[in-house]
Design a protein around this motif. Structure first.
Motif, PDB file in Angstrom:
ATOM      1  N   GLN A   2       0.860  -1.136   0.067  1.00 35.86           N
ATOM      2  CA  GLN A   2       0.105   0.061   0.161  1.00 35.86           C
ATOM      3  C   GLN A   2       0.755   1.197  -0.066  1.00 35.86           C
ATOM      4  O   GLN A   2       1.914   1.290   1.010  1.00 35.86           O
ATOM      5  CB  GLN A   2      -0.828   0.212   1.309  1.00 35.86           C
ATOM      6  N   ILE A   3       0.805   2.291  -1.045  1.00 35.60           N
ATOM      7  CA  ILE A   3       1.291   3.344  -1.139  1.00 35.60           C
ATOM      8  C   ILE A   3       0.709   4.326  -0.376  1.00 35.60           C
ATOM      9  O   ILE A   3      -0.406   5.041  -0.760  1.00 35.60           O
ATOM     10  CB  ILE A   3       1.740   3.816  -2.562  1.00 35.60           C
ATOM     11  N   THR A   4       1.225   4.957   0.894  1.00 34.73           N
ATOM     12  CA  THR A   4       0.615   5.816   1.627  1.00 34.73           C
ATOM     13  C   THR A   4       1.281   7.219   1.370  1.00 34.73           C
ATOM     14  O   THR A   4       2.349   7.227   0.927  1.00 34.73           O
ATOM     15  CB  THR A   4       0.743   5.713   2.781  1.00 34.73           C
ATOM     16  N   LYS A   5       0.759   8.345   1.944  1.00 33.86           N
ATOM     17  CA  LYS A   5       1.317   9.536   1.919  1.00 33.86           C
ATOM     18  C   LYS A   5       2.641   9.547   2.568  1.00 33.86           C
ATOM     19  O   LYS A   5       3.605  10.218   1.970  1.00 33.86           O
ATOM     20  CB  LYS A   5       0.417  10.471   2.452  1.00 33.86           C
ATOM     21  N   LYS A   6       2.756   9.058   3.786  1.00 32.18           N
ATOM     22  CA  LYS A   6       3.807   8.708   4.510  1.00 32.18           C
ATOM     23  C   LYS A   6       4.935   7.969   3.458  1.00 32.18           C
ATOM     24  O   LYS A   6       6.077   8.460   3.585  1.00 32.18           O
ATOM     25  CB  LYS A   6       3.646   8.014   5.768  1.00 32.18           C
ATOM     26  N   ASN A   7       4.710   6.838   2.867  1.00 30.59           N
ATOM     27  CA  ASN A   7       5.675   6.474   1.852  1.00 30.59           C
ATOM     28  C   ASN A   7       6.280   7.263   0.928  1.00 30.59           C
ATOM     29  O   ASN A   7       7.214   7.460   0.669  1.00 30.59           O
ATOM     30  CB  ASN A   7       5.030   5.341   1.417  1.00 30.59           C
ATOM     31  N   ILE A   8       5.231   8.187   0.215  1.00 32.77           N
ATOM     32  CA  ILE A   8       5.706   8.960  -0.671  1.00 32.77           C
ATOM     33  C   ILE A   8       6.405  10.133  -0.158  1.00 32.77           C
ATOM     34  O   ILE A   8       7.625  10.361  -1.002  1.00 32.77           O
ATOM     35  CB  ILE A   8       4.348   9.654  -1.282  1.00 32.77           C
ATOM     36  N   VAL A   9       6.298  10.751   1.004  1.00 37.34           N
ATOM     37  CA  VAL A   9       7.032  11.770   1.525  1.00 37.34           C
ATOM     38  C   VAL A   9       8.541  11.098   1.789  1.00 37.34           C
ATOM     39  O   VAL A   9       9.348  11.884   1.492  1.00 37.34           O
ATOM     40  CB  VAL A   9       6.617  12.288   2.722  1.00 37.34           C
ATOM     41  N   PHE A  10       8.573   9.890   2.482  1.00 37.90           N
ATOM     42  CA  PHE A  10       9.689   9.231   2.775  1.00 37.90           C
ATOM     43  C   PHE A  10      10.751   9.198   1.376  1.00 37.90           C
ATOM     44  O   PHE A  10      11.909   9.262   1.437  1.00 37.90           O
ATOM     45  CB  PHE A  10       9.727   8.160   3.607  1.00 37.90           C
ATOM     46  N   THR A  11       9.976   8.617   0.449  1.00 37.47           N
ATOM     47  CA  THR A  11      10.696   8.435  -0.958  1.00 37.47           C
ATOM     48  C   THR A  11      11.281   9.828  -1.429  1.00 37.47           C
ATOM     49  O   THR A  11      12.423   9.632  -1.877  1.00 37.47           O
ATOM     50  CB  THR A  11       9.795   7.774  -1.807  1.00 37.47           C
ATOM     51  N   LEU A 126      11.505   6.488  -9.428  1.00 39.57           N
ATOM     52  CA  LEU A 126      10.880   5.670  -8.352  1.00 39.57           C
ATOM     53  C   LEU A 126       9.895   6.977  -7.855  1.00 39.57           C
ATOM     54  O   LEU A 126       8.629   6.433  -7.305  1.00 39.57           O
ATOM     55  CB  LEU A 126      11.966   5.402  -7.231  1.00 39.57           C
ATOM     56  N   VAL A 127      10.008   8.130  -7.755  1.00 38.27           N
ATOM     57  CA  VAL A 127       9.121   8.947  -7.278  1.00 38.27           C
ATOM     58  C   VAL A 127       7.886   9.151  -8.270  1.00 38.27           C
ATOM     59  O   VAL A 127       6.833   9.247  -7.756  1.00 38.27           O
ATOM     60  CB  VAL A 127       9.726  10.480  -7.014  1.00 38.27           C
ATOM     61  N   THR A 135       0.464  14.959  -9.578  1.00 41.93           N
ATOM     62  CA  THR A 135       1.381  15.496  -8.555  1.00 41.93           C
ATOM     63  C   THR A 135       2.839  15.063  -8.542  1.00 41.93           C
ATOM     64  O   THR A 135       3.575  15.655  -7.934  1.00 41.93           O
ATOM     65  CB  THR A 135       0.969  15.236  -7.361  1.00 41.93           C
ATOM     66  N   ARG A 136       2.943  14.153  -9.455  1.00 45.25           N
ATOM     67  CA  ARG A 136       4.542  13.546  -9.586  1.00 45.25           C
ATOM     68  C   ARG A 136       5.348  14.772 -10.092  1.00 45.25           C
ATOM     69  O   ARG A 136       6.584  14.847  -9.606  1.00 45.25           O
ATOM     70  CB  ARG A 136       4.667  12.551 -10.586  1.00 45.25           C
ATOM     71  N   GLY A 137       4.819  16.100 -10.824  1.00 43.15           N
ATOM     72  CA  GLY A 137       5.760  17.039 -11.033  1.00 43.15           C
ATOM     73  C   GLY A 137       6.391  17.795  -9.883  1.00 43.15           C
ATOM     74  O   GLY A 137       7.627  18.378  -9.660  1.00 43.15           O
ATOM     75  N   TYR A 138       5.444  17.692  -8.561  1.00 46.12           N
ATOM     76  CA  TYR A 138       5.767  18.451  -7.478  1.00 46.12           C
ATOM     77  C   TYR A 138       6.883  17.357  -6.810  1.00 46.12           C
ATOM     78  O   TYR A 138       7.928  18.042  -6.420  1.00 46.12           O
ATOM     79  CB  TYR A 138       4.714  18.597  -6.424  1.00 46.12           C
TER      80      TYR A 138
END
Length: 171
Positions: A2-11, A126-127, A135-138
Motif C-alpha cells: 500500500q502506497i501511503t502519503k508517508k511512503n511518498i514523503v519518505f521516498t 521511483l518518485v 502531482t508527480r511534477g511536484y
C-alpha cells in the motif's frame, strides 16, 4: 504494498538527499582537485593533465554507470538501484579522503562516477512511479530542489574544510 502519503514523503526525502550528495560530489571534485593533487605529491607542471585524467575517469564511470544502473533498475527495481548507487559513491568518497597517489585517485573517481550515474535516474523514476500523475511534477521538483542545495553545501565545505574532510562529509 500500500502506497501511503508517508511512503511518498519518505521516498521523496531519500531521493532528494541522495541527489543532494550526488551534486555535492560532482562539484566537490572541482573544488578540491588542486589541493588534493598537491597533497598527494603531483608536480605543479602535471596538475592539468592529472586533473583532466581524473575527471575523464569519473565521466567514463558515469557513462558506464548510466547504462549499468538503467539495466539493473529494470531488472532489480528502482529502490535497490538508488540505494546501491548511493552506497557505491559514498564508499568511494570516503576512500578518496585516504588516497595517496594519482592512479588510485583516478580509479576511485571512476567507481564514484559509476555510482553517481545511477542515483538520479532511479530516484526520479521511483518518485514518478509512486505518485499520482497529477502531482508527480511536484515530487520530482522537490527532489531536484533538495539536490541543488548540494552544490551550495559543496562550496561551503570546500571553502571551510580541507579536501580530506570534504570527501568524508560526502561519504
Amino acid at each position: 504494498m500500500q502506497i501511503t502519503k508517508k511512503n511518498i514523503v519518505f521516498t521523496i526525502l531519500v531521493a532528494g538527499l541522495g541527489y543532494f550528495v550526488d551534486i555535492y560530489d560532482l562539484l566537490l571534485f572541482g573544488i578540491v582537485r588542486m589541493p588534493s593533487l598537491r597533497a598527494i605529491g603531483v608536480p605543479e607542471n602535471e596538475m592539468m593533465n592529472v586533473g583532466l585524467r581524473l575527471l575523464n575517469m569519473q565521466m567514463a564511470g558515469m557513462l558506464i554507470g548510466g547504462v549499468l544502473w538503467g539495466i539493473l533498475g529494470d531488472k532489480r527495481g528502482r529502490k535497490s538501484v538508488m540505494f546501491g548507487s548511493i552506497l557505491l559513491y559514498s564508499v568511494c568518497n570516503i576512500a578518496n579522503a585516504f588516497v595517496g597517489d594519482a592512479e588510485t585517485y583516478a580509479w576511485l573517481r571512476f567507481f564514484a562516477g559509476i555510482g553517481l550515474a545511477g542515483e538520479l535516474g532511479a530516484a526520479i523514476t521511483l518518485v514518478s512511479e509512486i505518485m499520482p500523475k497529477e502531482t508527480r511534477g511536484y515530487g520530482t521538483s522537490i527532489v531536484a530542489g533538495i539536490g541543488i542545495l548540494g552544490a551550495v553545501f559543496a562550496a561551503l565545505v570546500g571553502d571551510y574544510f580541507n579536501w580530506k574532510i570534504a570527501y568524508l562529509v560526502g561519504g
